[in-house]
Design an enzyme around this catalytic site. Structure first.
Site, PDB file in Angstrom:
ATOM      1  CG  ASP A  30      44.582  22.735  35.202  1.00 52.77           C
ATOM      2  OD1 ASP A  30      44.115  23.075  36.303  1.00 52.77           O
ATOM      3  OD2 ASP A  30      45.395  23.452  34.555  1.00 52.77           O
ATOM      4  CG  ASN A  86      45.129  25.368  45.347  1.00 53.09           C
ATOM      5  OD1 ASN A  86      45.701  24.679  46.191  1.00 53.09           O
ATOM      6  ND2 ASN A  86      45.388  25.269  44.060  1.00 53.09           N
ATOM      7  CD  GLN A  93      40.139  30.152  45.157  1.00 55.31           C
ATOM      8  OE1 GLN A  93      40.187  30.310  46.382  1.00 55.31           O
ATOM      9  NE2 GLN A  93      38.988  30.046  44.507  1.00 55.31           N
ATOM     10  CB  SER A  94      44.994  31.469  39.950  1.00 56.34           C
ATOM     11  OG  SER A  94      44.684  30.242  39.327  1.00 56.34           O
ATOM     12  CB  VAL A  95      40.050  30.208  38.670  1.00 56.20           C
ATOM     13  CG1 VAL A  95      38.641  30.399  38.117  1.00 56.20           C
ATOM     14  CG2 VAL A  95      41.081  30.238  37.539  1.00 56.20           C
ATOM     15  CG  HIS A  99      38.731  25.121  40.845  1.00 59.31           C
ATOM     16  ND1 HIS A  99      38.593  26.472  41.095  1.00 59.31           N
ATOM     17  CD2 HIS A  99      40.057  24.871  40.853  1.00 59.31           C
ATOM     18  CE1 HIS A  99      39.790  27.017  41.236  1.00 59.31           C
ATOM     19  NE2 HIS A  99      40.704  26.055  41.099  1.00 59.31           N
ATOM     20  CG  HIS A 101      43.277  21.571  41.409  1.00 53.92           C
ATOM     21  ND1 HIS A 101      43.877  22.072  40.282  1.00 53.92           N
ATOM     22  CD2 HIS A 101      42.950  22.651  42.163  1.00 53.92           C
ATOM     23  CE1 HIS A 101      43.929  23.397  40.349  1.00 53.92           C
ATOM     24  NE2 HIS A 101      43.373  23.776  41.483  1.00 53.92           N
TER      25      HIS A 101
HETATM   26  P1  5GP Z   1      43.571  27.419  41.173  1.00 51.87           P
HETATM   27  O1  5GP Z   1      44.947  28.003  40.982  1.00 51.87           O
HETATM   28  O2  5GP Z   1      42.525  28.521  41.255  1.00 51.87           O
HETATM   29  O3  5GP Z   1      43.457  26.435  42.300  1.00 51.87           O
HETATM   30  O4  5GP Z   1      43.269  26.569  39.871  1.00 51.87           O
HETATM   31  C1  5GP Z   1      42.894  27.152  38.669  1.00 51.87           C
HETATM   32  C2  5GP Z   1      43.282  26.200  37.593  1.00 51.87           C
HETATM   33  O5  5GP Z   1      42.652  26.607  36.382  1.00 51.87           O
HETATM   34  C3  5GP Z   1      44.794  26.168  37.309  1.00 51.87           C
HETATM   35  O6  5GP Z   1      45.296  24.866  37.541  1.00 51.87           O
HETATM   36  C4  5GP Z   1      44.895  26.588  35.851  1.00 51.87           C
HETATM   37  O7  5GP Z   1      45.885  25.870  35.139  1.00 51.87           O
HETATM   38  C5  5GP Z   1      43.497  26.302  35.324  1.00 51.87           C
HETATM   39  N1  5GP Z   1      43.114  27.167  34.229  1.00 51.87           N
HETATM   40  C6  5GP Z   1      43.344  28.509  34.109  1.00 51.87           C
HETATM   41  N2  5GP Z   1      42.824  28.979  32.967  1.00 51.87           N
HETATM   42  C7  5GP Z   1      42.257  27.903  32.342  1.00 51.87           C
HETATM   43  C8  5GP Z   1      41.553  27.763  31.105  1.00 51.87           C
HETATM   44  O8  5GP Z   1      41.331  28.719  30.348  1.00 51.87           O
HETATM   45  N3  5GP Z   1      41.138  26.521  30.797  1.00 51.87           N
HETATM   46  C9  5GP Z   1      41.345  25.441  31.602  1.00 51.87           C
HETATM   47  N4  5GP Z   1      40.879  24.262  31.189  1.00 51.87           N
HETATM   48  N5  5GP Z   1      41.998  25.546  32.781  1.00 51.87           N
HETATM   49  C10 5GP Z   1      42.444  26.761  33.142  1.00 51.87           C
END
Ligand code: 5GP
Length: 113
Positions: A30, A86, A93-95, A99, A101
């Site tokens: 991450d 998430n 969730q942001s992406v 996935h 974690h």
């Molecule tokens: P979410 O918030 O969707 O559960 O997790 C998305 C994760 O992707 C976050 O923990 C964030 O730090 C990680 N992330 C966002 N952009 C990038 C990136 O460009 N490269 C990597 N390796 N992780 C990323």
């Protein structure tokens, strides 16, 4: 449709620290780690979020869990880690490419925030 961030990483269009890859999945560090070990276990198939998955995805979902356990073993995490999904923006969730974690290396409080 435009590629997700993680598709761009899978396609080597964006750099990432890749820990593991096979035909179904990729594991990266991450970019903003929330623990000494913070990995993302990502299916190559784009499933926006867990609640979008169907019975057709059963083997992929199982595969991600098995990969998580194998990577934790290989990294010597002492069988002590947490997996988090998430699901949805309100859950953090942001992406929007499913996935897991994998977090380890510090005390992990319960319940999570
Ligand atoms: P979410 O918030 O969707 O559960 O997790 C998305 C994760 O992707 C976050 O923990 C964030 O730090 C990680 N992330 C966002 N952009 C990038 C990136 O460009 N490269 C990597 N390796 N992780 C990323």
């Amino acid at each position: 449709m435009s590629k997700t961030l993680f598709e761009k990483i899978i396609d080597r269009e964006i750099p990432a620290d890749i820990i593991f890859e096979d035909e179904l999945s990729i594991v990266i560090k991450d970019i903003s780690p929330q623990a000494p070990t913070h990995l993302l276990i990502i299916p190559k198939k784009v499933i926006p979020k867990l609640s979008d998955s169907t019975a057709e995805d059963q083997s992929i979902l199982g595969h991600l869990m098995l990969v998580a356990g194998q990577i934790a073993d290989q990294l010597g995490l002492d069988e002590t880690f947490r997996l988090v999904v998430n699901n949805g923006a309100k859950a953090g969730q942001s992406v929007f490419h499913l996935h897991l974690h994998l977090l380890s290396g510090r005390p992990l409080n319960w319940p999570p925030g």
